[in-house]
Write a protein that holds these residues in place. Structure first.
Motif, PDB file in Angstrom:
ATOM      1  N   GLY A 124      30.500 -58.772  -6.473  1.00 34.88           N
ATOM      2  CA  GLY A 124      30.268 -58.684  -7.905  1.00 34.88           C
ATOM      3  C   GLY A 124      29.366 -57.511  -8.215  1.00 34.88           C
ATOM      4  N   SER A 125      29.271 -57.147  -9.466  1.00 39.12           N
ATOM      5  CA  SER A 125      28.576 -55.912  -9.856  1.00 39.12           C
ATOM      6  C   SER A 125      27.098 -55.883  -9.464  1.00 39.12           C
ATOM      7  CB  SER A 125      28.740 -55.647 -11.347  1.00 39.12           C
ATOM      8  OG  SER A 125      28.116 -56.678 -12.095  1.00 39.12           O
ATOM      9  N   ALA A 126      26.373 -56.989  -9.628  1.00 34.01           N
ATOM     10  CA  ALA A 126      24.943 -56.992  -9.295  1.00 34.01           C
ATOM     11  C   ALA A 126      24.742 -56.827  -7.788  1.00 34.01           C
ATOM     12  CB  ALA A 126      24.287 -58.267  -9.787  1.00 34.01           C
ATOM     13  N   GLN A 127      25.486 -57.599  -7.011  1.00 36.44           N
ATOM     14  CA  GLN A 127      25.369 -57.496  -5.558  1.00 36.44           C
ATOM     15  C   GLN A 127      25.883 -56.150  -5.062  1.00 36.44           C
ATOM     16  OE1 GLN A 127      27.585 -60.942  -4.313  1.00 36.44           O
ATOM     17  NE2 GLN A 127      25.715 -62.119  -3.932  1.00 36.44           N
ATOM     18  N   LYS A 128      26.957 -55.686  -5.684  1.00 39.13           N
ATOM     19  CA  LYS A 128      27.534 -54.398  -5.305  1.00 39.13           C
ATOM     20  C   LYS A 128      26.509 -53.280  -5.475  1.00 39.13           C
ATOM     21  CE  LYS A 128      31.827 -53.179  -6.353  1.00 39.13           C
ATOM     22  NZ  LYS A 128      33.032 -52.753  -7.092  1.00 39.13           N
ATOM     23  N   ARG A 129      25.835 -53.283  -6.618  1.00 42.39           N
ATOM     24  CA  ARG A 129      24.848 -52.237  -6.917  1.00 42.39           C
ATOM     25  C   ARG A 129      23.668 -52.321  -5.947  1.00 42.39           C
ATOM     26  NH1 ARG A 129      24.694 -52.986 -11.892  1.00 42.39           N
ATOM     27  NH2 ARG A 129      23.046 -54.531 -11.977  1.00 42.39           N
ATOM     28  N   ILE A 131      31.131 -53.950   0.119  1.00 41.62           N
ATOM     29  CA  ILE A 131      30.596 -53.583  -1.198  1.00 41.62           C
ATOM     30  C   ILE A 131      31.692 -53.624  -2.255  1.00 41.62           C
ATOM     31  CG2 ILE A 131      29.606 -51.667  -2.524  1.00 41.62           C
ATOM     32  CD1 ILE A 131      27.981 -50.955   0.008  1.00 41.62           C
ATOM     33  N   GLU A 132      32.870 -53.168  -1.891  1.00 43.35           N
ATOM     34  CA  GLU A 132      33.986 -53.135  -2.844  1.00 43.35           C
ATOM     35  C   GLU A 132      34.406 -54.521  -3.311  1.00 43.35           C
ATOM     36  OE1 GLU A 132      35.158 -50.424  -4.332  1.00 43.35           O
ATOM     37  OE2 GLU A 132      33.585 -49.387  -3.204  1.00 43.35           O
ATOM     38  N   LEU A 144      20.970 -59.486   4.133  1.00 39.96           N
ATOM     39  CA  LEU A 144      21.436 -58.169   4.573  1.00 39.96           C
ATOM     40  C   LEU A 144      20.694 -57.068   3.822  1.00 39.96           C
ATOM     41  CD1 LEU A 144      23.271 -56.344   6.227  1.00 39.96           C
ATOM     42  CD2 LEU A 144      25.050 -56.686   4.497  1.00 39.96           C
ATOM     43  N   ILE A 145      20.534 -57.248   2.519  1.00 39.74           N
ATOM     44  CA  ILE A 145      19.797 -56.248   1.728  1.00 39.74           C
ATOM     45  C   ILE A 145      18.360 -56.150   2.227  1.00 39.74           C
ATOM     46  CG2 ILE A 145      18.869 -55.741  -0.571  1.00 39.74           C
ATOM     47  CD1 ILE A 145      21.534 -56.909  -1.690  1.00 39.74           C
ATOM     48  N   SER A 199      29.662 -61.034   9.889  1.00 39.49           N
ATOM     49  CA  SER A 199      29.720 -62.393   9.342  1.00 39.49           C
ATOM     50  C   SER A 199      30.152 -62.387   7.872  1.00 39.49           C
ATOM     51  CB  SER A 199      28.351 -63.059   9.491  1.00 39.49           C
ATOM     52  OG  SER A 199      28.325 -64.305   8.855  1.00 39.49           O
ATOM     53  N   ILE A 200      29.565 -61.510   7.088  1.00 43.23           N
ATOM     54  CA  ILE A 200      29.924 -61.412   5.668  1.00 43.23           C
ATOM     55  C   ILE A 200      31.366 -60.944   5.530  1.00 43.23           C
ATOM     56  CG2 ILE A 200      29.458 -60.165   3.516  1.00 43.23           C
ATOM     57  CD1 ILE A 200      26.460 -60.181   4.397  1.00 43.23           C
ATOM     58  N   GLY A 201      31.760 -59.999   6.353  1.00 48.56           N
ATOM     59  CA  GLY A 201      33.147 -59.525   6.336  1.00 48.56           C
ATOM     60  C   GLY A 201      34.126 -60.656   6.617  1.00 48.56           C
TER      61      GLY A 201
END
Length: 167
Positions: free
Chosen positions: A90-95, A86-87, A9-10, A69-71
């Motif tokens: 984890g922090s790395a993926q979130k950022r 995003i919420e 996705l990124i 799909s991720i949802g």
């Protein structure tokens, strides 16, 4: 599995951001073609813009499907936006995902501004051309103003217009 989906996705969002930048550059190039009256280059440019818009539509659909799909994997069936996903990361993926989202949003906003400017440029150009065509119609067909007195006798009298995207 989730990490790979987030990474894909990124990557898709980054590709979308790059494509939005390319479309903005193509719009600028088209404006330059209009100013320089380079109709051949403008036609080529329009084909590139069309291809870019088609690619953007496909990429947007891919992103939408990935988000859904991720949802679903995160327990949010029917989710269609990135913010709730995003919420929950984890922090790395979130950022990383938040940065990709902000980048695409910024590029989309810049493209929207360029499209708005482009639309005004085209509308203004068409107004000038329309006024010129009307002016020449009044010169070559004066009978409309003076009750047909002084007009050339021509039963099939036509009016000026556009031919092959040229005046």
């Amino acid at each position: 599995m989730m990490d790979r989906s987030i990474a894909e996705l990124i990557a898709a969002l980054c590709e979308k951001g790059i494509l939005l930048d390319q479309l903005q550059a193509l719009l600028k190039e088209e404006e330059n073609c209009m100013i320089s009256l380079d109709l051949a280059k403008m036609e080529e440019n329009q084909q590139e813009i069309t291809a870019g818009m088609e690619r953007l539509a496909k990429l947007s659909e891919q992103c939408r499907l990935m988000i859904a799909s991720i949802g679903a994997e995160l327990g949010m069936p029917g989710n269609q936006t990135l913010s709730p996903i995003i919420e929950r990361l984890g922090s790395a993926q979130k950022r990383a995902l938040a940065e990709a989202q902000q980048s695409v949003a910024g590029n989309a906003q810049a493209l929207q501004g360029a499209l708005s400017l482009h639309r005004r440029l085209i509308e203004d150009s068409l107004n000038v051309v329309g006024n010129s065509v009307n002016f020449f119609n009044r010169i070559f067909n004066p009978g409309h103003t003076y009750g047909v007195a002084g007009a050339f006798v021509n039963a099939g009298r036509g009016s000026s217009g556009f031919v092959s995207k040229e005046i």
